[in-house]
Design a protein around this motif. Structure first.
Motif, PDB file in Angstrom:
ATOM      1  N   PRO A  92      15.151 -24.369 -13.484  1.00 28.00           N
ATOM      2  CA  PRO A  92      16.444 -24.532 -14.168  1.00 28.00           C
ATOM      3  C   PRO A  92      17.614 -24.818 -13.239  1.00 28.00           C
ATOM      4  N   LYS A  93      17.608 -24.196 -12.039  1.00 25.66           N
ATOM      5  CA  LYS A  93      18.680 -24.409 -11.066  1.00 25.66           C
ATOM      6  C   LYS A  93      18.088 -24.458  -9.678  1.00 25.66           C
ATOM      7  N   ASP A  94      18.849 -24.996  -8.749  1.00 31.38           N
ATOM      8  CA  ASP A  94      18.382 -25.064  -7.371  1.00 31.38           C
ATOM      9  C   ASP A  94      18.104 -23.664  -6.843  1.00 31.38           C
ATOM     10  N   LYS A  95      16.992 -23.537  -6.093  1.00 25.73           N
ATOM     11  CA  LYS A  95      16.566 -22.296  -5.442  1.00 25.73           C
ATOM     12  C   LYS A  95      16.126 -21.216  -6.443  1.00 25.73           C
ATOM     13  N   LYS A  96      15.882 -21.625  -7.694  1.00 27.17           N
ATOM     14  CA  LYS A  96      15.338 -20.701  -8.681  1.00 27.17           C
ATOM     15  C   LYS A  96      13.815 -20.812  -8.699  1.00 27.17           C
ATOM     16  N   GLY A 130       0.848  -1.181   0.000  1.00 23.18           N
ATOM     17  CA  GLY A 130       0.000   0.000   0.000  1.00 23.18           C
ATOM     18  C   GLY A 130       0.885   1.233   0.000  1.00 23.18           C
ATOM     19  N   GLY A 131       0.681   2.131   0.943  1.00 26.62           N
ATOM     20  CA  GLY A 131       1.520   3.313   1.057  1.00 26.62           C
ATOM     21  C   GLY A 131       2.614   3.163   2.083  1.00 26.62           C
ATOM     22  N   THR A 132       2.853   1.941   2.566  1.00 27.35           N
ATOM     23  CA  THR A 132       3.838   1.698   3.618  1.00 27.35           C
ATOM     24  C   THR A 132       4.958   0.827   3.077  1.00 27.35           C
ATOM     25  N   VAL A 133       6.175   1.092   3.548  1.00 26.16           N
ATOM     26  CA  VAL A 133       7.322   0.257   3.180  1.00 26.16           C
ATOM     27  C   VAL A 133       7.557  -0.747   4.299  1.00 26.16           C
ATOM     28  N   VAL A 134       7.537  -2.033   3.942  1.00 26.32           N
ATOM     29  CA  VAL A 134       7.739  -3.099   4.927  1.00 26.32           C
ATOM     30  C   VAL A 134       9.163  -3.614   4.780  1.00 26.32           C
ATOM     31  N   PRO A 135      10.032  -3.407   5.792  1.00 25.40           N
ATOM     32  CA  PRO A 135      11.411  -3.904   5.688  1.00 25.40           C
ATOM     33  C   PRO A 135      11.460  -5.418   5.882  1.00 25.40           C
ATOM     34  N   VAL A 136      12.309  -6.066   5.093  1.00 24.45           N
ATOM     35  CA  VAL A 136      12.504  -7.511   5.201  1.00 24.45           C
ATOM     36  C   VAL A 136      14.004  -7.763   5.289  1.00 24.45           C
ATOM     37  N   SER A 137      14.447  -8.344   6.373  1.00 24.51           N
ATOM     38  CA  SER A 137      15.869  -8.584   6.588  1.00 24.51           C
ATOM     39  C   SER A 137      16.347  -9.754   5.727  1.00 24.51           C
ATOM     40  N   THR A 138      17.671  -9.922   5.693  1.00 20.84           N
ATOM     41  CA  THR A 138      18.253 -11.004   4.897  1.00 20.84           C
ATOM     42  C   THR A 138      17.836 -12.362   5.431  1.00 20.84           C
ATOM     43  N   SER A 139      17.768 -12.475   6.745  1.00 17.38           N
ATOM     44  CA  SER A 139      17.350 -13.753   7.334  1.00 17.38           C
ATOM     45  C   SER A 139      15.901 -14.062   7.000  1.00 17.38           C
ATOM     46  N   ASP A 140      15.053 -13.024   6.962  1.00 21.05           N
ATOM     47  CA  ASP A 140      13.658 -13.244   6.587  1.00 21.05           C
ATOM     48  C   ASP A 140      13.533 -13.615   5.111  1.00 21.05           C
ATOM     49  N   MET A 141      14.432 -13.094   4.273  1.00 19.21           N
ATOM     50  CA  MET A 141      14.384 -13.424   2.852  1.00 19.21           C
ATOM     51  C   MET A 141      14.622 -14.904   2.622  1.00 19.21           C
ATOM     52  N   ASP A 142      15.471 -15.514   3.460  1.00 14.81           N
ATOM     53  CA  ASP A 142      15.715 -16.950   3.313  1.00 14.81           C
ATOM     54  C   ASP A 142      14.456 -17.748   3.592  1.00 14.81           C
ATOM     55  N   ILE A 171      11.363 -16.492   3.039  1.00 20.44           N
ATOM     56  CA  ILE A 171      10.416 -16.168   1.977  1.00 20.44           C
ATOM     57  C   ILE A 171      10.722 -16.957   0.712  1.00 20.44           C
ATOM     58  N   ASN A 172      12.011 -17.093   0.368  1.00 21.49           N
ATOM     59  CA  ASN A 172      12.382 -17.762  -0.876  1.00 21.49           C
ATOM     60  C   ASN A 172      11.920 -19.211  -0.870  1.00 21.49           C
ATOM     61  N   LEU A 173      11.447 -19.646  -2.025  1.00 20.28           N
ATOM     62  CA  LEU A 173      10.956 -21.011  -2.180  1.00 20.28           C
ATOM     63  C   LEU A 173      12.125 -21.962  -2.361  1.00 20.28           C
ATOM     64  N   GLU A 174      12.185 -23.000  -1.539  1.00 13.40           N
ATOM     65  CA  GLU A 174      13.248 -23.986  -1.646  1.00 13.40           C
ATOM     66  C   GLU A 174      12.911 -24.931  -2.792  1.00 13.40           C
TER      67      GLU A 174
END
Length: 725
Positions: free
Chosen positions: A406-410, A328-340, A342-345
């Motif tokens: 095509p590759k792992d973690k893609k 929306g109109g807000t920026v939600v910060p996501v840390s590097t640890s949280d990105m791991d 979020i990413n689909l294994e």
């Protein structure tokens, strides 16, 4: 990886090559070098270190080769050893390859030197080896050593190409009259050598016609983008699941034009000569220069607001930043640890998740380049399994839908797999293209073309907006008249397809390459026009248009098309006032008085009407003053930004009209005054956003690029729009 190449060009620079024969405006050497420069610059453009080029001069004033001053090897010089050719090498060769003052020099000895250059460079390694001899055949030759020369060339697997200036060619249709006896004898010897070596012997005119002016299609060695399993079912749970070892290669790719890079004038330049270094390299922290240019390098800094820091800004390192996503109109910060988290294994795999009827697939759903899938090399079991799947899909006219990682973690994508059986070449493979997800599809509803639906949901098949039967037939005849499926002619004169895929080149790609090749060897002359082969299909052929003229005339007549008068541009001072096509003055008929004052309720139409009735500059200035006052009034009385859009629209009309009337100074004076009032708060506090909108909508000063009579340069207009008071 591309094959290694070693090519030696033997250039005859004898005194006779400085002549102008056969009515040509350029010398024989300059004319022949068209072919050589085209081939060398094509190699340079690849940037491959494994594509070596050597240049050997024949009949030179000096002698410089590995045979030294041995008898028979005089007047042969190595201009460039076999190496990767750079831009500096091209300039060195351009200045070196000039007609000499001698007629001495043996072409067969030059072939021996060129062969020795290739042997020393390639040794016993795998190379594509080639010698190109360009000569007019007027030098003395000792043909006693012809047999050993051909034997060595064949032993080293060297491809020989001999191109002669004005050599006879019956198939090409050229024969030189009153040929010099020496040239005639040399021409026969060179042709016999070519035939013995299975080489190519041709006249230079044929080589220039077929090579220069015709883009060269780049041949690439495919590199697999996936090696793994193609599965149907879960092989970890079920023994009946299908698993095939496959490899995936690109089939059709988009050829992109070379990109430009930014450079600035450097403090020094490279010393002319072979093997100078590229300007993009860095040594010992210093950039090397070439052509007096230095590559521009970008640096990025990150700043945050800090009232305690000088200037209210503080630099931060990139390691201190975190990714943020808009919600929306807000920026939600996501840390590097949280990105791991979020990413689909995922793991690299290609799983068939279903089959669809081939007739239900729409070509517009393809989202990517196409690839082909074959069985793993030297795996007979996989080849048999994939062949069975391909034949089953082909017979059932079915396509497969696969989930591909095509590759792992893609991120996974959906692919459509279509069977392809090439019986002529004995090939069987799957062709894949990427499919859209639901989020990628945009649904648009358009009104039908064959009927009109009224507000009351009534369907009309006869309407003024619908084509009549006569118009449909006329358009159908016109389409048939413009048919190009059989408009072309083959070599025997039989009708064939016009604009075949093999003959249609990308104008953008090859025109840029043409300009780059020319400028690489010629820094002063104007770049020549595009090759005819590039723009051949940019317009329909004249003969076809003449044949279809009757059909298009019938379409114009049936559809009752009338030409719309062109919009008048660049109205001059003291112009003749436009009159309606009927010749009637509506204002005079209605007895209306000429408007003198503009109201803020209907400002734009009244402003245009007022300008249409005045002729003197003083009257135009009064009209501009009225509109300027209304614009300032809307800004000053605006609640928030409620009045900004109306003010911007008025300014747009003012700018267009003053550009057409060629009175840019009136508008520029208004904009300068408006900026001062806005930024000084004379139109109310907090109106800076209005000036930002003026900048983003490009309603600043009228510059000389927009109007020829403006004294404001584009640079001044740009600086004015961004600078503060």
């Amino acid at each position: 990886m591309a094959d290694k190449e070693a090519t030696v060009y033997i250039i005859d620079v004898g005194k006779s090559m400085g002549q102008k024969d056969q009515g040509r405006e350029s010398t024989n050497l300059e004319w022949s070098m068209q072919y050589v420069w085209d081939k060398i610059t094509t190699t340079v453009a690849t940037g491959r270190k494994t594509a070596g080029v050597g240049v050997l001069g024949l009949r030179t004033d000096e002698t410089d080769n590995m045979m030294g001053e041995e008898e028979g090897y005089e007047h042969i010089s190595i201009f460039q050893p076999i190496q990767q050719t750079m831009m500096s090498d091209l300039k060195y060769l351009r200045d070196t390859i000039k007609p000499s003052k001698t007629r001495k020099g043996d072409a067969l000895s030059a072939l021996i030197v060129a062969t020795q250059m290739i042997v020393l460079h390639c040794k016993r390694l795998k190379y594509i080896r080639k010698i190109v001899l360009v000569t007019d055949g007027l030098g003395q030759m000792d043909d006693d050593d012809a047999a050993p020369i051909t034997g060595k060339i064949k032993e080293e697997c060297i491809e020989l190409l001999i191109l002669g200036v004005d050599f006879d060619d019956a198939e090409f249709g050229f024969k030189e009259e009153n040929k010099d006896p020496v040239k005639k004898a040399n021409e026969k010897v060179l042709q016999e050598i070519c035939e013995e070596c299975d080489g190519t012997f041709a006249t230079m005119a044929l080589a220039i016609k077929e090579r220069v002016g015709v883009p060269e299609v780049k041949k690439t060695r495919p590199v697999n983008s996936y090696k793994g399993l193609l599965t149907l079912g879960n092989p970890e749970k079920y023994d009946t699941a299908m698993c095939i070892d496959i490899e995936r290669y690109p089939k059709v790719m988009v050829a992109s034009a070379p990109t430009a890079s930014s450079h600035v004038q450097g403090s020094g330049s490279a010393i002319p000569g072979p093997s100078a270094q590229s300007s993009a390299t860095i040594q010992d922290g210093k950039e090397s220069h070439q052509n007096g240019l230095v590559a521009v390098r970008n640096a990025r800094t990150y700043v945050v607001d800090d009232p305690d820091a000088p200037g209210g800004k503080r630099d931060v390192e990139i390691e201190e930043t975190e990714k943020g996503f808009a919600y929306g109109g807000t920026v939600v910060p996501v840390s590097t640890s949280d990105m791991d988290v979020i990413n689909l294994e995922t793991i690299a795999t290609m799983d068939i998740i279903g089959f669809v009827d081939g007739g239900l697939y729409e070509p517009y759903m393809s989202m990517s380049k196409s690839n082909l899938i074959i069985a793993r090399k030297a795996d007979d079991k996989a080849a048999m399994a994939l062949s069975s799947l391909i034949h089953a899909m082909f017979e059932r006219e079915t396509y497969a839908v696969a989930r591909f990682v095509p590759k792992d973690k893609k991120a996974p994508v959906l692919l459509l797999l279509a069977p392809c059986i090439d019986t002529d070449n004995g090939l069987e493979y799957l062709v894949d293209v990427e499919l859209p997800f639901a989020e990628d599809v945009r649904h648009y509803v358009f009104p039908p073309l064959d009927r009109v639906v009224t507000v009351g949901r009534k369907k009309l098949i006869q309407h003024r907006n619908l084509p009549s039967e006569g118009l449909l037939q006329a358009m159908s005849d016109y389409v048939d008249a413009m048919d190009i499926s059989t408009f072309g002619e083959d070599d025997e004169g039989n009708p064939t397809e016009y604009a075949r895929m093999e003959e249609a080149f990308s104008p953008k790609l090859h025109r840029i390459n043409q300009a780059l090749k020319f400028r690489a060897v010629n820094e002063t002359d104007e770049v020549p026009p595009p090759w005819e082969s590039i723009i051949r299909y940019s317009n329909p052929p004249t003969k076809l248009l003449e044949q279809a003229q009757a059909a298009i005339d019938d379409v114009i007549r049936t559809s009752d098309i009338k030409k719309v008068p062109p919009k008048q541009k660049g109205r001059k001072r003291g112009r003749v006032i436009d009159k309606p096509l009927s010749g009637l003055d509506v204002d005079e008929l209605l007895g209306r008085e000429k408007r003198a004052k503009i109201s803020d309720e209907n400002a734009i139409p009244e402003f245009k009407q007022l300008l249409a009735t005045i002729e003197e500059m003083d009257e135009v200035k009064k009209a501009m003053d009225q509109m300027g006052a209304i614009v300032r009034q809307f800004i000053e009385r605006s609640v928030g930004d409620s009045g900004y859009n109306r003010a911007l629209e008025m300014m747009r009309v003012m700018k267009e009209e003053m550009t057409d009337f060629e009175f840019p100074d009136l508008y520029n004076e208004f904009v300068r005054d408006l900026k001062r009032k806005i930024l000084k708060g004379e139109l109310g506090q907090g109106r800076d956003e209005m000036w930002y909108k003026i900048r983003t909508t490009r309603l600043g000063l009228i510059d000389s690029k927009t109007s020829d009579v403006s004294d404001v340069t584009p640079e001044e207009a740009f600086e004015f729009s961004k600078q503060k008071l």
